[in-house]
Design a protein around this motif. Sequence first.
Motif, PDB file in Angstrom:
ATOM      1  N   TRP A 104       4.801  10.671  12.041  1.00  0.00           N
ATOM      2  CA  TRP A 104       4.532   9.201  12.207  1.00  0.00           C
ATOM      3  C   TRP A 104       5.484   8.224  12.017  1.00  0.00           C
ATOM      4  O   TRP A 104       5.968   7.263  13.119  1.00  0.00           O
ATOM      5  CB  TRP A 104       3.114   8.920  11.555  1.00  0.00           C
ATOM      6  CG  TRP A 104       2.460   7.422  11.966  1.00  0.00           C
ATOM      7  CD1 TRP A 104       3.039   6.383  13.119  1.00  0.00           C
ATOM      8  CD2 TRP A 104       1.792   6.590  10.973  1.00  0.00           C
ATOM      9  NE1 TRP A 104       2.617   5.383  12.835  1.00  0.00           N
ATOM     10  CE2 TRP A 104       1.758   5.300  11.704  1.00  0.00           C
ATOM     11  CE3 TRP A 104       1.319   6.877   9.651  1.00  0.00           C
ATOM     12  CZ2 TRP A 104       1.070   4.356  10.875  1.00  0.00           C
ATOM     13  CZ3 TRP A 104       0.624   5.767   8.989  1.00  0.00           C
ATOM     14  CH2 TRP A 104       0.566   4.608   9.847  1.00  0.00           C
ATOM     15  N   GLY A 105       5.909   8.203  10.882  1.00  0.00           N
ATOM     16  CA  GLY A 105       7.116   7.149  10.471  1.00  0.00           C
ATOM     17  C   GLY A 105       8.315   7.521  11.341  1.00  0.00           C
ATOM     18  O   GLY A 105       9.028   6.354  11.797  1.00  0.00           O
TER      19      GLY A 105
ATOM     20  N   ASP B 202       7.484   6.257  14.886  1.00  0.00           N
ATOM     21  CA  ASP B 202       7.396   4.763  14.944  1.00  0.00           C
ATOM     22  C   ASP B 202       8.626   4.161  14.771  1.00  0.00           C
ATOM     23  O   ASP B 202       9.016   3.222  15.784  1.00  0.00           O
ATOM     24  CB  ASP B 202       6.601   4.344  13.645  1.00  0.00           C
ATOM     25  CG  ASP B 202       6.256   2.778  13.609  1.00  0.00           C
ATOM     26  OD1 ASP B 202       5.940   2.305  14.671  1.00  0.00           O
ATOM     27  OD2 ASP B 202       6.167   2.053  12.579  1.00  0.00           O
ATOM     28  N   ARG B 203       9.709   4.660  14.240  1.00  0.00           N
ATOM     29  CA  ARG B 203      10.926   4.175  14.191  1.00  0.00           C
ATOM     30  C   ARG B 203      11.769   4.249  15.368  1.00  0.00           C
ATOM     31  O   ARG B 203      12.445   3.429  16.260  1.00  0.00           O
ATOM     32  CB  ARG B 203      11.834   4.594  13.031  1.00  0.00           C
ATOM     33  CG  ARG B 203      13.310   3.985  12.898  1.00  0.00           C
ATOM     34  CD  ARG B 203      13.270   2.527  12.509  1.00  0.00           C
ATOM     35  NE  ARG B 203      14.582   1.983  12.712  1.00  0.00           N
ATOM     36  CZ  ARG B 203      15.410   1.546  13.716  1.00  0.00           C
ATOM     37  NH1 ARG B 203      14.660   1.921  14.835  1.00  0.00           N
ATOM     38  NH2 ARG B 203      16.401   0.973  13.771  1.00  0.00           N
TER      39      ARG B 203
ATOM     40  N   ARG C  47      -0.454   4.506  15.003  1.00  0.00           N
ATOM     41  CA  ARG C  47      -0.976   3.950  13.618  1.00  0.00           C
ATOM     42  C   ARG C  47      -2.535   3.754  13.544  1.00  0.00           C
ATOM     43  O   ARG C  47      -2.894   4.271  12.603  1.00  0.00           O
ATOM     44  CB  ARG C  47      -0.622   2.399  13.949  1.00  0.00           C
ATOM     45  CG  ARG C  47      -1.403   1.771  12.586  1.00  0.00           C
ATOM     46  CD  ARG C  47      -0.505   0.111  12.745  1.00  0.00           C
ATOM     47  NE  ARG C  47      -0.919  -0.596  13.941  1.00  0.00           N
ATOM     48  CZ  ARG C  47       0.085  -0.940  14.685  1.00  0.00           C
ATOM     49  NH1 ARG C  47       1.210  -0.434  14.892  1.00  0.00           N
ATOM     50  NH2 ARG C  47      -0.435  -1.538  15.887  1.00  0.00           N
TER      51      ARG C  47
ATOM     52  N   LYS D 270       0.552   6.163   3.784  1.00  0.00           N
ATOM     53  CA  LYS D 270       1.579   4.952   3.924  1.00  0.00           C
ATOM     54  C   LYS D 270       2.998   5.354   3.352  1.00  0.00           C
ATOM     55  O   LYS D 270       3.940   4.936   3.971  1.00  0.00           O
ATOM     56  CB  LYS D 270       1.045   3.980   3.442  1.00  0.00           C
ATOM     57  CG  LYS D 270       2.080   2.569   3.597  1.00  0.00           C
ATOM     58  CD  LYS D 270       1.357   1.288   2.872  1.00  0.00           C
ATOM     59  CE  LYS D 270       2.263   0.139   3.253  1.00  0.00           C
ATOM     60  NZ  LYS D 270       3.750   0.234   2.981  1.00  0.00           N
TER      61      LYS D 270
ATOM     62  N   HIS E  34       4.784   7.779   5.867  1.00  0.00           N
ATOM     63  CA  HIS E  34       5.306   6.936   6.907  1.00  0.00           C
ATOM     64  C   HIS E  34       6.353   6.292   6.652  1.00  0.00           C
ATOM     65  O   HIS E  34       7.287   6.133   7.596  1.00  0.00           O
ATOM     66  CB  HIS E  34       3.980   6.020   7.478  1.00  0.00           C
ATOM     67  CG  HIS E  34       4.338   4.927   8.424  1.00  0.00           C
ATOM     68  ND1 HIS E  34       4.632   3.777   7.779  1.00  0.00           N
ATOM     69  CD2 HIS E  34       4.576   5.034   9.653  1.00  0.00           C
ATOM     70  CE1 HIS E  34       5.297   3.053   8.944  1.00  0.00           C
ATOM     71  NE2 HIS E  34       5.045   3.783   9.928  1.00  0.00           N
ATOM     72  N   ASP E  35       6.468   5.669   5.495  1.00  0.00           N
ATOM     73  CA  ASP E  35       7.700   4.826   5.137  1.00  0.00           C
ATOM     74  C   ASP E  35       8.790   5.226   5.036  1.00  0.00           C
ATOM     75  O   ASP E  35       9.838   5.068   5.519  1.00  0.00           O
ATOM     76  CB  ASP E  35       7.120   4.017   3.803  1.00  0.00           C
ATOM     77  CG  ASP E  35       6.232   2.759   4.076  1.00  0.00           C
ATOM     78  OD1 ASP E  35       5.836   2.532   5.411  1.00  0.00           O
ATOM     79  OD2 ASP E  35       5.668   2.144   2.951  1.00  0.00           O
TER      80      ASP E  35
ATOM     81  N   ARG F 210      10.026   6.729   8.472  1.00  0.00           N
ATOM     82  CA  ARG F 210      10.748   5.310   8.975  1.00  0.00           C
ATOM     83  C   ARG F 210      12.239   5.298   8.479  1.00  0.00           C
ATOM     84  O   ARG F 210      13.341   5.078   9.379  1.00  0.00           O
ATOM     85  CB  ARG F 210      10.133   4.025   9.042  1.00  0.00           C
ATOM     86  CG  ARG F 210       8.966   3.884   9.928  1.00  0.00           C
ATOM     87  CD  ARG F 210       8.492   2.285   9.844  1.00  0.00           C
ATOM     88  NE  ARG F 210       9.406   1.528  10.066  1.00  0.00           N
ATOM     89  CZ  ARG F 210       9.748   0.987  11.148  1.00  0.00           C
ATOM     90  NH1 ARG F 210       9.128   1.240  12.470  1.00  0.00           N
ATOM     91  NH2 ARG F 210      10.813   0.188  11.333  1.00  0.00           N
TER      92      ARG F 210
END
Length: 341
Positions: A21-22, A25-26, A68, A307, A310-311, A314
């Motif tokens: 997901w991260g 997302d990026r 998200r 989280k 995810h971070d 990214r």
Amino acid sequence: MRTKLVTLALQGGGSHGAFTWGVLDRLLEDDRIGIEGISGASSGAVNAVALAHGYTVNGREGARQALRELWENVAGKAPFTFIPDNLSTPADIDSKTSNNLALKLYLSLARFFSPYQLNPFNAAPLRDILAGQLDFERLRSGCPINLFIATTRVSTGTLRLFRNEELTLEVVLASTCLPSVHHAIEIEGEIYWDGGLTANPPIFPLLQHCSKGDVIAVLLHPWRRPDNPGTADDIWHRLTEISFSSSFFTELQGLALAGREAARSLLPFGRVERRLRNLKMHVIDAQDLMAQLSALSKLNNHPAFIKALHDEGRDRAAQWLAGNYRLIGRRSSFSLAGFLP
């Protein structure tokens, strides 16, 4: 500004899919990257379908929002656990939140009892999350991204890929169906298990059905673990990892061999030969991090853990873009040579 089209191959790995997901997302945040096709297995399939649905509704921002919402809903199913402020890395958070005695007991029993005995009412929270968020009719008719969702036929042990016009809630659930945890999924009289057993993730449909030769694989399983598994839990965990990654390595070896032969041809007359010569492989992963996570971490859906993954995703995607964006369309940033015999 020129947009470079790529295809994505998303590996499955339970809650570790929050790392993917991260990454997504990026990538979606960068207007220089366009997505032509996505293949996925297990949580990779869930990410693929959520992204595609959001993109169909509202482009890049719709895709980011859909991902998200998906992972916030997944994390919302987790029991509350206090997390000290000084814990920030996924490994530290996992060590605090993965010690779930009830889950450990369930997984221990799952080695001796089937999910039909342990989960007779077939409780499946993911079904409710996906049914409430995704419009599969819209995905089948209006999605501009080519999708290839991997499942495993139980009767033959072979891969079946579902494409856009075939997508249903049952297809995505089939791709995520761990045979030791969930009831098998029936689609048109055929029984299916997790797609990661036979392709995690599949590469060849991206090569065969998409026009662009750049494939970015987002990987969740560590390639190498230096320690010898000593406990029953560690052995079971490593066996599971191997079973869910061996098909991918076999496919990479096949691509490496076929690519070598295609490169030797003076005139690549065949369509497949031309595609092989044009294949450019890229990988975004976190091998060091994934090797630190516990055996239970793929089932850890605590919000802080989700989280943190995810971070991390990214950050890894940002690092990859900074170092490799210029190579897209020109050459691979990941070498298949190591898979040649």
